[in-house]
Structure formats: C-alpha cells, structure tokens
Design a protein around this motif. Sequence first.
Motif, mmCIF file in Angstrom:
data_model
loop_
_atom_site.group_PDB
_atom_site.id
_atom_site.type_symbol
_atom_site.label_atom_id
_atom_site.label_comp_id
_atom_site.label_asym_id
_atom_site.label_seq_id
_atom_site.Cartn_x
_atom_site.Cartn_y
_atom_site.Cartn_z
ATOM 1 N N CYS A 236 137.689 47.353 42.587
ATOM 2 C CA CYS A 236 137.096 47.461 43.922
ATOM 3 C C CYS A 236 138.120 47.220 45.029
ATOM 4 O O CYS A 236 137.851 47.532 46.192
ATOM 5 C CB CYS A 236 135.924 46.491 44.073
ATOM 6 S SG CYS A 236 134.458 46.982 43.144
ATOM 7 N N THR A 237 139.265 46.648 44.679
ATOM 8 C CA THR A 237 140.351 46.523 45.658
ATOM 9 C C THR A 237 141.385 47.632 45.463
ATOM 10 O O THR A 237 141.923 48.166 46.425
ATOM 11 C CB THR A 237 141.034 45.156 45.542
ATOM 12 O OG1 THR A 237 141.413 44.923 44.176
ATOM 13 C CG2 THR A 237 140.108 44.058 45.990
ATOM 14 N N GLY A 324 123.733 41.368 43.585
ATOM 15 C CA GLY A 324 124.102 42.280 42.503
ATOM 16 C C GLY A 324 123.228 43.517 42.465
ATOM 17 O O GLY A 324 123.703 44.636 42.253
ATOM 18 N N ILE A 325 121.910 43.318 42.685
ATOM 19 C CA ILE A 325 120.990 44.463 42.693
ATOM 20 C C ILE A 325 121.309 45.394 43.862
ATOM 21 O O ILE A 325 121.347 46.620 43.708
ATOM 22 C CB ILE A 325 119.535 43.959 42.767
ATOM 23 C CG1 ILE A 325 119.158 43.248 41.466
ATOM 24 C CG2 ILE A 325 118.584 45.123 43.040
ATOM 25 C CD1 ILE A 325 117.794 42.576 41.495
ATOM 26 N N VAL A 326 121.549 44.824 45.038
ATOM 27 C CA VAL A 326 121.880 45.647 46.204
ATOM 28 C C VAL A 326 123.192 46.395 45.977
ATOM 29 O O VAL A 326 123.312 47.585 46.287
ATOM 30 C CB VAL A 326 121.957 44.771 47.473
ATOM 31 C CG1 VAL A 326 122.368 45.621 48.668
ATOM 32 C CG2 VAL A 326 120.621 44.104 47.738
ATOM 33 N N LEU A 327 124.178 45.696 45.416
ATOM 34 C CA LEU A 327 125.465 46.343 45.130
ATOM 35 C C LEU A 327 125.295 47.508 44.153
ATOM 36 O O LEU A 327 125.909 48.566 44.322
ATOM 37 C CB LEU A 327 126.442 45.312 44.548
ATOM 38 C CG LEU A 327 127.156 44.407 45.545
ATOM 39 C CD1 LEU A 327 127.834 43.249 44.842
ATOM 40 C CD2 LEU A 327 128.186 45.223 46.331
ATOM 41 N N TRP A 360 129.976 47.448 53.448
ATOM 42 C CA TRP A 360 128.906 46.609 52.910
ATOM 43 C C TRP A 360 129.226 46.175 51.483
ATOM 44 O O TRP A 360 128.892 45.053 51.080
ATOM 45 C CB TRP A 360 127.573 47.361 52.944
ATOM 46 C CG TRP A 360 127.072 47.601 54.326
ATOM 47 C CD1 TRP A 360 127.083 48.775 55.013
ATOM 48 C CD2 TRP A 360 126.502 46.627 55.207
ATOM 49 N NE1 TRP A 360 126.551 48.617 56.272
ATOM 50 C CE2 TRP A 360 126.184 47.288 56.415
ATOM 51 C CE3 TRP A 360 126.228 45.260 55.097
ATOM 52 C CZ2 TRP A 360 125.619 46.640 57.497
ATOM 53 C CZ3 TRP A 360 125.658 44.605 56.179
ATOM 54 C CH2 TRP A 360 125.362 45.303 57.352
ATOM 55 N N VAL A 361 129.841 47.044 50.712
ATOM 56 C CA VAL A 361 130.197 46.692 49.330
ATOM 57 C C VAL A 361 131.148 45.511 49.317
ATOM 58 O O VAL A 361 130.944 44.532 48.577
ATOM 59 C CB VAL A 361 130.809 47.911 48.601
ATOM 60 C CG1 VAL A 361 131.383 47.485 47.249
ATOM 61 C CG2 VAL A 361 129.764 48.998 48.400
ATOM 62 N N VAL A 367 130.171 37.651 48.853
ATOM 63 C CA VAL A 367 129.064 36.722 48.632
ATOM 64 C C VAL A 367 128.717 36.634 47.150
ATOM 65 O O VAL A 367 128.391 35.577 46.625
ATOM 66 C CB VAL A 367 127.829 37.162 49.450
ATOM 67 C CG1 VAL A 367 126.644 36.233 49.199
ATOM 68 C CG2 VAL A 367 128.169 37.216 50.925
ATOM 69 N N HIS A 368 128.842 37.754 46.459
ATOM 70 C CA HIS A 368 128.412 37.847 45.064
ATOM 71 C C HIS A 368 129.351 37.110 44.116
ATOM 72 O O HIS A 368 128.908 36.457 43.159
ATOM 73 C CB HIS A 368 128.329 39.323 44.662
ATOM 74 C CG HIS A 368 127.898 39.552 43.256
ATOM 75 N ND1 HIS A 368 126.582 39.445 42.851
ATOM 76 C CD2 HIS A 368 128.596 39.874 42.129
ATOM 77 C CE1 HIS A 368 126.485 39.700 41.556
ATOM 78 N NE2 HIS A 368 127.703 39.961 41.096
#
Length: 802
Positions: A236-237, A324-327, A360-361, A367-368
Amino acid sequence: MSVDEDARWLDWVTKQFESIAGDDKEIDLNEFKTALKVKESFFAERFFALFDSDGSSSISLDELLEALDLLIHGSETDKLKFLFQVYDVDGSGSIDPDELRTVLKSCLRESAISLPEEKLDDLTLALFESADKDNSGSITFEELKAELENFPEVMENLTISAANWLKPPQEEQKKQGAPRYLTRAYWLNNSRKLFFLVLYTFLSLLLFITAMMQHRHGGGWFMVAKGCGQCLNFNCTFIMVLMLRRFLTWLRATWVVRVLPLDQNILLHQIVGYAVLCYTLVHTTAHVCNFVQLAQAGRFRLWEYLLTTRPGIGWVKGTASLTGIVLQLVICLMVLCSSTFVRRGGHFEVFYWSHLSYVWVWSLLMVHCANFWKWFVVPGLLFLLEKIVGLAVSRMGGLYIVEVNLLPSKVTHLVIKRPQFFTFKPGDYVYINIPTIAKYEWHPFTISSAPEQSDSLWLHIRSMGQWTNRLYEYFRQPESLNPPSLEASLKTRRQRKAQEILFSSTNGAVATNEDDAIELMMYRQNGSWSDVVPVQVPVPVPVPVQVPVPVPVSDPDPNPPTGPVEPLADGLEPAERGEAPPLREGAAKSGENHRFCNIKCYVDGPYGTPTRQIFTSEHAVLIGAGIGITPFASILQSIMYRYRMRKQNCPSCNYSWCENIKDSEMKLRKVDFIWINRDQKSFEWFVSLLTKLEMDQADEEPEGRFLEMHMYMTSALSKNDMKAIGLQMALDLLAEKEKRDSITGLRTRTQPGRPEWAKVFQKVSQENKGKVHVFYCGSTALAKVIKAQCEVFNFNFYKENF
C-alpha cells in the motif's frame, strides 16, 4: 492447396452456399452481394455476370464451384483472363479509357480512398498510357498481361487474390517449438521486468513468512491474516512510489533505468494493485475465520467481532474490524473502477474520481494498523513533496491556450503559450487542466511540439471520452470563445515573427504552426473538389508541394457568408467528411476550424517516457498507430533539428550532404518512422509536418537516407486483393511520375493494408545500422504483436504508457 485442404475448402463452400441459397438452390445477385461482403456493388455485379455462365440471372452450386476451381487451381493465364474480363465491362475484348476509369473509381470507393475527379483522371491516364503499348486507344489482354509482369508483387499475389474474397476461415495452426515465454529472446528483452518481478516476489514471501512466524502463537488463521497484513503494509506504500512521476522522470536520467523497468511503472502499478486486492481478500477471510473460532470459544458473538468495537481489537479504540470492512469495500471499488472497460470505455471520470479514494485508504490504514505509519512516512513525504512541487509548477505563471485547430476524426490541436521556465524532452507528456471544461480534472497528453520550439506547446487530443468530447464541442462553438484582446494579438504576432526568425536560421528544421511552402487543398470525402484555399509563404524550396489537408488556414475568408448554413442532405457534419465547415455569422476572424483564443489552463509536468532513450539509440524504429503519432511528432522535429545542425551545403552548386558525426546528444544513424491509420482523413493531422521533414533531408548522405517514412492505410484493400490490383498499379505509376503519393501528397508511397511485421523487421535487420530499438505508441493489441516480432529479431521494444 493439398488434397485434404481442397476437400475441406469444397465442403466449406458447399455449406456456405446452402445456407445462403435456401430451397431454390440458386443464388441471385442480392444474395451474392451479401456473401461477397463488398462495399462497391460494381465488383459483385461483374463477378456475378462472369460466374453466371448460362445467363439465367442466378448462380447454381455447380457454376460457383466451376468458377472458383478455375480461380484457385487454374493457370496464371486463366486468372489473368478473369481479371481482364472484370475490367472489360462491355465484353468487347479490349479495355477502353472509360472502362478503366469506371473500374478505378469503384476501386477507390472499395478502399475508402477519397480523391478528386482530376486525380482519378490522372490515375486512369497513368495506367492506360503505360499499358497501351501500341497507342491503339485500348488495352488488349496481351498488353494487360505485359503490364502486370512489371509488378512482380502483383503477379506473386494473384494466386491468393483470385478467391481471397471467398475462403474458409483459417484454422489455428499448432505452434511449433518452445512457447514464447520460454525463449531466450523473450528473457533478454524483458530482463529488467523479470528481475523486478522476481525481486518483488521474493520480498513479499520474506515479509509474509516473517510476520507469520512472529504471530505463530495465535493459530493458523491468525498467522495468515498477519502475514497478509504485513504484505499490505509494504504494497500500500510501494504502489504510491510507482506513481511518483517526477521522481521516476529524474531516475530515467541515471543508471537505475538500466536495472529497473522504470518505463513500465504503470504495468507494475497495476500488478501491485491486484496484489493489494488479493492480500486484502485473504486477510479479511482469515480474520473472519479466526473470529468464528474465537466466537465459539469466547464471550463475544461473530457479529460483535465484525461490526462493533466491544472486543477492543485495534489500537484506536477497537476500530480494526470496522475500518477493515470499509477498507475492503473501498479497495474493491477502486479496482473495479480501474478496469480497462471503465477507463477506455468513455468513463474516464469514473476511474479518475474513484481513484482519489487513495486518500481515504491511507487514512483508514493509519487507524486500522498500528505499524502502517512506519511504512508510510518516507514514501508519504516524497508523495507530498511531489504534489506540492507539481501544484507550484502548474500554478506558476499564466498559461493560456492561444490557438485551436479542429482536425478530422474529432482531434483538437491546442497551441499553448509556453512559459520560459518550462523545459522538456521530445516525447514527454503533461497533465492539463482547463477550468472552463472541468475545474478539477487533470488529463495526460503527449507534447507534440519540439523542445526547440520555444514559444509554444502543442497538444493533439482525440475525442474518446467525456472530457475530450466536451473539449472538442466547446471549441466547435464560436460563441463560446472570447475574442483575443489587442494585447494578446500583439503578443501572438511577435511570437510568430520570432518563430520565423528561428526557423529561417535553421532552414526550417522545426515545423511551425504555419504550413510554409505547402499549398493546402480541401476536397470532399466523395471525391469531388471543394473550394481551394491556398496558403503560401515563400520559402527557399525548389517546388511547392500540394498536400490535401484540412484547413488550418490563418487568413480569413474575405467574404464570409452571412446567412444561415443549410444542412447537407446526408445529415453529416462537415468535419466528419474532412471538409472545412462554412463560416457562420459572427465567427472569429480565423476559420471555423482554426481560430485564436485566450483561455486559461494549467499544466503539470513534463514527465518522461521510454522515448527519452531514442537519442541514445543507433537505429530507431518509431511506430505510431492513429493518434499514437503525437510523441513522434515532437521527436521527429527534434531529430531533424539536430540533423540540420550537421547538414553541410556547397555554396556554389547548392549540393547538400550530412556529415556522419556522432555526438553525446544524438547517436542515431538511422530512423524508420511507421505510421498506421485506418482511413485517409487521419493522415491530415500531421501531413504538413511530415512534408517538411521530407523536404528537409540532405540530397546525399554517406550511409543512405537518414529518415525513412512508411505509411499504411488499413481501410485500403491490400495488393493481394483482386479488387485493388488495378488501383495499386495506377497509384504506383502516378507516384513514380509525380514523385509524390496521391493519397497524402508525401514523397513516401502510402501502402494499403497492414504491415507484415516479419518482412518489415527483416528489412530493418539487414540494414546493419547498429542495435535496433523499437518505440511504439498505440493500441495494446497491436503492441503485443509488435513486441512478439521484436523478440524474434532481438530488437529492444518500448511502449508509451500513461
């Protein structure tokens, strides 16, 4: 054909005939036209008349097979007689000029080639005078046969062309030898990409195994979830690093480009994106399975683990499950909206706005996951720095669109005033934002002007999506354009004067917006002349060249029409025919397709592409498909500018030659430029530029011609089609006589059909001008074909990516 092939072909023809003929077992003319799939009914009618041996106005299966057997298995003389009978419309035993003209006119329509009536007459006379050896005023069979023997490629293809229009579908031949991906050439040509993928896979496995071992106390599902989570931290980075365009452009100038596949950063970005999706799905599934086990043994139910913060999982108030669900949902949506059918299907805005969800991700990942910030801090700072620099560069100075040309096939040519600080390399691209069209949208386009053109930037933009269509329609409406101020007009005049001084000092090495020494002609798509609007500026060239292009005319019509414009009978817009639309009342001083304006825009860039390596090549092959010519327009101008600097002229006899000097900036010894277009109108985008480049070359060079052009028109019937043999012969004869092509006006003859890449690359390989580098810009499907051929000949292949 072999005996087995004959049997299969006969069976196929019989089934096709039965499916068309129906119960009466006969085919009439209309059914024959449907089976033939021809655009021009002339050939269907001629073939039908020759096949209908009993004159019953219908063809039986026996008549069809008898005629086809003659064409397939007959002697060369039999096939030539059939061709002669097609041309001999009245059956008199000879071909007169009117018959030949009728045939050639039908050939032009069949090939979707538009030429004026005068040019059709020239083609007819060229072929007739060459074939009529005894000057009798007609062509006999023996004379036609003798003329065809002067064209070996036609005679060679006559065997296949005779029944080329009716042949069974070719069965896929079993590939012999090793698969392409196991060949040595493939590994050599893709060594950097393969090295990167191996390194990436090894690093991913290392991270996955290390994370699993660190959390082996939590059980199998927990170990899998943590392993995927660690890989997600990295990916992700890293996916962000692959899109640091300014940073990658800088790296292209270093040794890193020889080790890592920087030119394929978009492909690698997509691969990492799919890896993120897979890791996310496995990570989520593993956690759900782990929660099931915990729910069976603990005090919380499954839904509490998934949808509440009660279990306290996560470093920010137990929000790991919810974030996690939102991601998961956001990442799935981003991947879906990034699919090819969305991006290339006219919905670029959907892709663009959904992709901005990366903000947003990253926020949710902070936070996740408690450790994500450690992975993010360095790439995030680089990303932030690049965005700040890009924003500062794009907002620095006032950039304005000062001129617009609307070209055929809905291509918008923008001329932007170039700021002094803006420097770029040939083939680079920029992101442009035009607030008048869309306030927040940025779109990438290749710069089509040369770096040596110091006062302006060119962008050629084809309408293929919502934003590009809005751009074209906006500039098509005269009322939407504010007339330029007096100050802007004065600046434009001064810029043009300075540009003329620059080009006069370099003998026209770089093409300008003016088509100097080229008389621009317009003609209707149906082949008749329309109004001729000449624009001639004196330039020291021996003979002015007439090039049929759409009207980028700077001078206004002295008597513009004042009444309303009547729509044409066929309902098509004039631009769709390749004609210049008539001027409307209140139009600007320049033409409807070419006008001056003063519209604010912002440009972010430039960003480098694989084409930056062209000048370090020895033999460069540039392949553009359609509007894919745009990066090469800039490159060709820059190449010829540097070439002009090495050109020598004799002051007494005007003889010119080019010294073979290799310098640090350009090692090129040979350039082959290949441009493939579907139709004739598309050549009009850059035909004036190409004409300049042809005229600019030296008369004699130590190692042959430095720049060779190869034009292909895919809608035109190829030379192995019987319906096009006469036309191609006439075009060859007239091109030899007039020293220019009838389709484009260039010295280079436009070839019908598609290139045979094996033959093209074989010829390139035999020239021995050094290591060959092939640069391509166009559709992905054609890129795969060309890349496979490059691997066969051990050529380096580079594709333009955005």
